[in-house]
Design a protein around this motif. Sequence first.
Motif, PDB file in Angstrom:
ATOM      1  N   PRO A 110      39.430 -83.319  -8.021  1.00  0.00           N
ATOM      2  CA  PRO A 110      39.872 -84.526  -8.749  1.00  0.00           C
ATOM      3  C   PRO A 110      41.301 -84.425  -9.268  1.00  0.00           C
ATOM      4  N   ASN A 111      41.708 -83.228  -9.711  1.00  0.00           N
ATOM      5  CA  ASN A 111      43.080 -83.070 -10.211  1.00  0.00           C
ATOM      6  C   ASN A 111      44.101 -83.383  -9.126  1.00  0.00           C
ATOM      7  N   GLU A 112      43.782 -82.987  -7.891  1.00  0.00           N
ATOM      8  CA  GLU A 112      44.703 -83.239  -6.791  1.00  0.00           C
ATOM      9  C   GLU A 112      44.763 -84.726  -6.461  1.00  0.00           C
ATOM     10  N   LEU A 113      43.630 -85.406  -6.528  1.00  0.00           N
ATOM     11  CA  LEU A 113      43.633 -86.859  -6.303  1.00  0.00           C
ATOM     12  C   LEU A 113      44.518 -87.559  -7.329  1.00  0.00           C
ATOM     13  N   TYR A 114      44.395 -87.148  -8.583  1.00  0.00           N
ATOM     14  CA  TYR A 114      45.202 -87.765  -9.638  1.00  0.00           C
ATOM     15  C   TYR A 114      46.686 -87.449  -9.444  1.00  0.00           C
ATOM     16  N   GLN A 117      43.361 -79.340   6.178  1.00  0.00           N
ATOM     17  CA  GLN A 117      43.849 -78.849   4.887  1.00  0.00           C
ATOM     18  C   GLN A 117      44.037 -80.002   3.905  1.00  0.00           C
ATOM     19  N   PHE A 118      44.605 -81.107   4.385  1.00  0.00           N
ATOM     20  CA  PHE A 118      44.802 -82.260   3.503  1.00  0.00           C
ATOM     21  C   PHE A 118      43.468 -82.872   3.087  1.00  0.00           C
ATOM     22  N   ALA A 119      42.480 -82.880   3.989  1.00  0.00           N
ATOM     23  CA  ALA A 119      41.179 -83.483   3.669  1.00  0.00           C
ATOM     24  C   ALA A 119      40.403 -82.640   2.674  1.00  0.00           C
ATOM     25  N   ILE A 120      40.443 -81.320   2.807  1.00  0.00           N
ATOM     26  CA  ILE A 120      39.657 -80.476   1.905  1.00  0.00           C
ATOM     27  C   ILE A 120      40.255 -80.447   0.500  1.00  0.00           C
ATOM     28  N   ILE A 121      41.563 -80.653   0.397  1.00  0.00           N
ATOM     29  CA  ILE A 121      42.191 -80.710  -0.926  1.00  0.00           C
ATOM     30  C   ILE A 121      41.749 -81.948  -1.685  1.00  0.00           C
ATOM     31  N   GLN A 122      41.355 -83.009  -0.959  1.00  0.00           N
ATOM     32  CA  GLN A 122      40.933 -84.241  -1.623  1.00  0.00           C
ATOM     33  C   GLN A 122      39.631 -84.071  -2.417  1.00  0.00           C
ATOM     34  N   ARG A 157      56.825 -91.565   0.728  1.00  0.00           N
ATOM     35  CA  ARG A 157      56.407 -92.541   1.723  1.00  0.00           C
ATOM     36  C   ARG A 157      55.100 -92.179   2.404  1.00  0.00           C
ATOM     37  N   ASN A 158      54.633 -90.945   2.222  1.00  0.00           N
ATOM     38  CA  ASN A 158      53.392 -90.531   2.862  1.00  0.00           C
ATOM     39  C   ASN A 158      52.877 -89.287   2.163  1.00  0.00           C
ATOM     40  N   LEU A 159      51.536 -89.110   2.197  1.00  0.00           N
ATOM     41  CA  LEU A 159      50.911 -87.959   1.551  1.00  0.00           C
ATOM     42  C   LEU A 159      50.341 -86.962   2.549  1.00  0.00           C
ATOM     43  N   GLY A 160      49.874 -87.410   3.681  1.00  0.00           N
ATOM     44  CA  GLY A 160      49.263 -86.536   4.663  1.00  0.00           C
ATOM     45  C   GLY A 160      50.257 -86.019   5.683  1.00  0.00           C
ATOM     46  N   PRO A 161      49.805 -85.186   6.619  1.00  0.00           N
ATOM     47  CA  PRO A 161      50.692 -84.660   7.665  1.00  0.00           C
ATOM     48  C   PRO A 161      51.108 -85.755   8.648  1.00  0.00           C
ATOM     49  N   LEU A 162      52.308 -85.596   9.204  1.00  0.00           N
ATOM     50  CA  LEU A 162      52.854 -86.561  10.150  1.00  0.00           C
ATOM     51  C   LEU A 162      53.311 -85.838  11.408  1.00  0.00           C
ATOM     52  N   THR A 177      39.892 -76.689 -11.682  1.00  0.00           N
ATOM     53  CA  THR A 177      41.285 -76.411 -12.017  1.00  0.00           C
ATOM     54  C   THR A 177      41.734 -75.039 -11.532  1.00  0.00           C
ATOM     55  N   VAL A 178      40.862 -74.037 -11.638  1.00  0.00           N
ATOM     56  CA  VAL A 178      41.255 -72.651 -11.360  1.00  0.00           C
ATOM     57  C   VAL A 178      40.609 -72.126 -10.085  1.00  0.00           C
ATOM     58  N   PHE A 179      39.278 -72.216 -10.009  1.00  0.00           N
ATOM     59  CA  PHE A 179      38.562 -71.514  -8.942  1.00  0.00           C
ATOM     60  C   PHE A 179      38.536 -72.296  -7.620  1.00  0.00           C
ATOM     61  N   ALA A 180      38.452 -73.622  -7.687  1.00  0.00           N
ATOM     62  CA  ALA A 180      38.403 -74.401  -6.445  1.00  0.00           C
ATOM     63  C   ALA A 180      39.662 -74.209  -5.598  1.00  0.00           C
ATOM     64  N   PRO A 181      40.879 -74.251  -6.180  1.00  0.00           N
ATOM     65  CA  PRO A 181      42.054 -73.974  -5.333  1.00  0.00           C
ATOM     66  C   PRO A 181      42.034 -72.587  -4.710  1.00  0.00           C
ATOM     67  N   LEU A 182      41.524 -71.596  -5.447  1.00  0.00           N
ATOM     68  CA  LEU A 182      41.444 -70.243  -4.874  1.00  0.00           C
ATOM     69  C   LEU A 182      40.483 -70.200  -3.698  1.00  0.00           C
ATOM     70  N   LEU A 183      39.316 -70.830  -3.846  1.00  0.00           N
ATOM     71  CA  LEU A 183      38.352 -70.855  -2.743  1.00  0.00           C
ATOM     72  C   LEU A 183      38.907 -71.599  -1.537  1.00  0.00           C
ATOM     73  N   ILE A 184      39.603 -72.693  -1.794  1.00  0.00           N
ATOM     74  CA  ILE A 184      40.170 -73.464  -0.684  1.00  0.00           C
ATOM     75  C   ILE A 184      41.239 -72.650   0.045  1.00  0.00           C
TER      76      ILE A 184
END
Length: 323
Positions: free
Chosen positions: A249-253, A241-246, A266-271, A209-216
């Motif tokens: 678990p909070n981001e997936l939800y 960037q989109f793949a590493i955020i996956q 209509r879409n979640l990833g880059p286009l 929740t806190v540290f993983a987003p900072l590291l990413i």
Amino acid sequence: MKIKNTDKLRYAFRAIVFKEMGDHFRNKRMLILFGIILLTCIGSLYTAMSGLKNATPAEETESSFFFLKLFTLSDGTLPAYFVFISFLGPLLGIGLGFDTINSEQNKGTLSRMLAQPIPRDYVLNAKFTAALLVIAILFFSLSFLVIGAGLIALSIPPTAEEFMRIMCFTFVSVIYVALWLNLSVYFSVCFRQPTTAALAGIAVWLFFTVFAPLLINLILKTLEPSPYAPPYSQYAFQQFQFAIIQLIPNELYSQATSTLLMPTIRNLGPLTIEQIQGAIPGPLPLGQSILIVWPQLTGMIAVTMACFILSYLRFMRKEIRSR
């Protein structure tokens, strides 16, 4: 004779499930968690209704999906309902599972239970099933509570698609909390003390929740290409960037629930520009939204099953002695 033995095992399984469900509903710790989630649901519902009242006439179109806005809309004072669930859901799963096995072992009741003609895996499966049923009852009750409040406030029934989207959102929420439930059950099998298992589960939750987003963010800043870099390198960076955020678990939800509750996504990833050209803006049908979030849903189910398999293998090999 085999039929009678099978019937006895089924009766024992149901007895353990009902006993565990009763313990959860009578546990003061769980009642406090249930009350917190209920209060946050009521608070987010109030803010959503306030946001609907302040909506401009231009926003009130036929495709506004008013019942879905009860789960996503906010007036700024409190977050939306699905944001609260993404934050409080892991605490509910950890609270239901951190003392599933070690508390029985410390009391000496686990060895007595396994001394009966009951397979060892039945005990773990029954405890997980009971906790999962409690989670499902809670979240489906809250969803129907929001629907009932919407019926009273809006005086219009939800459409079939709105109702199915709300049920899909509730199902995804149950899977998300089951992920943390299985993780806490694994810690309950690994550690003898319930406090250690609870702290381990909370530590993992805080990390994601806190540290993983900072590291990413630190990793992405070091790898970010120059603004003058070729378009293909910038597009590759966006995909990375989109793949590493996956991995969070909070981001997936959040991605899965926002897509289900907001049909205009209509879409979640880059286009690329070629992919955007010719697209007609508008809400997607439910089937298309499910196809968009299918990778996120599959990822949550895979992690949930992996945690359950680890708990199962560890419990089956665990040496249990009476104190």
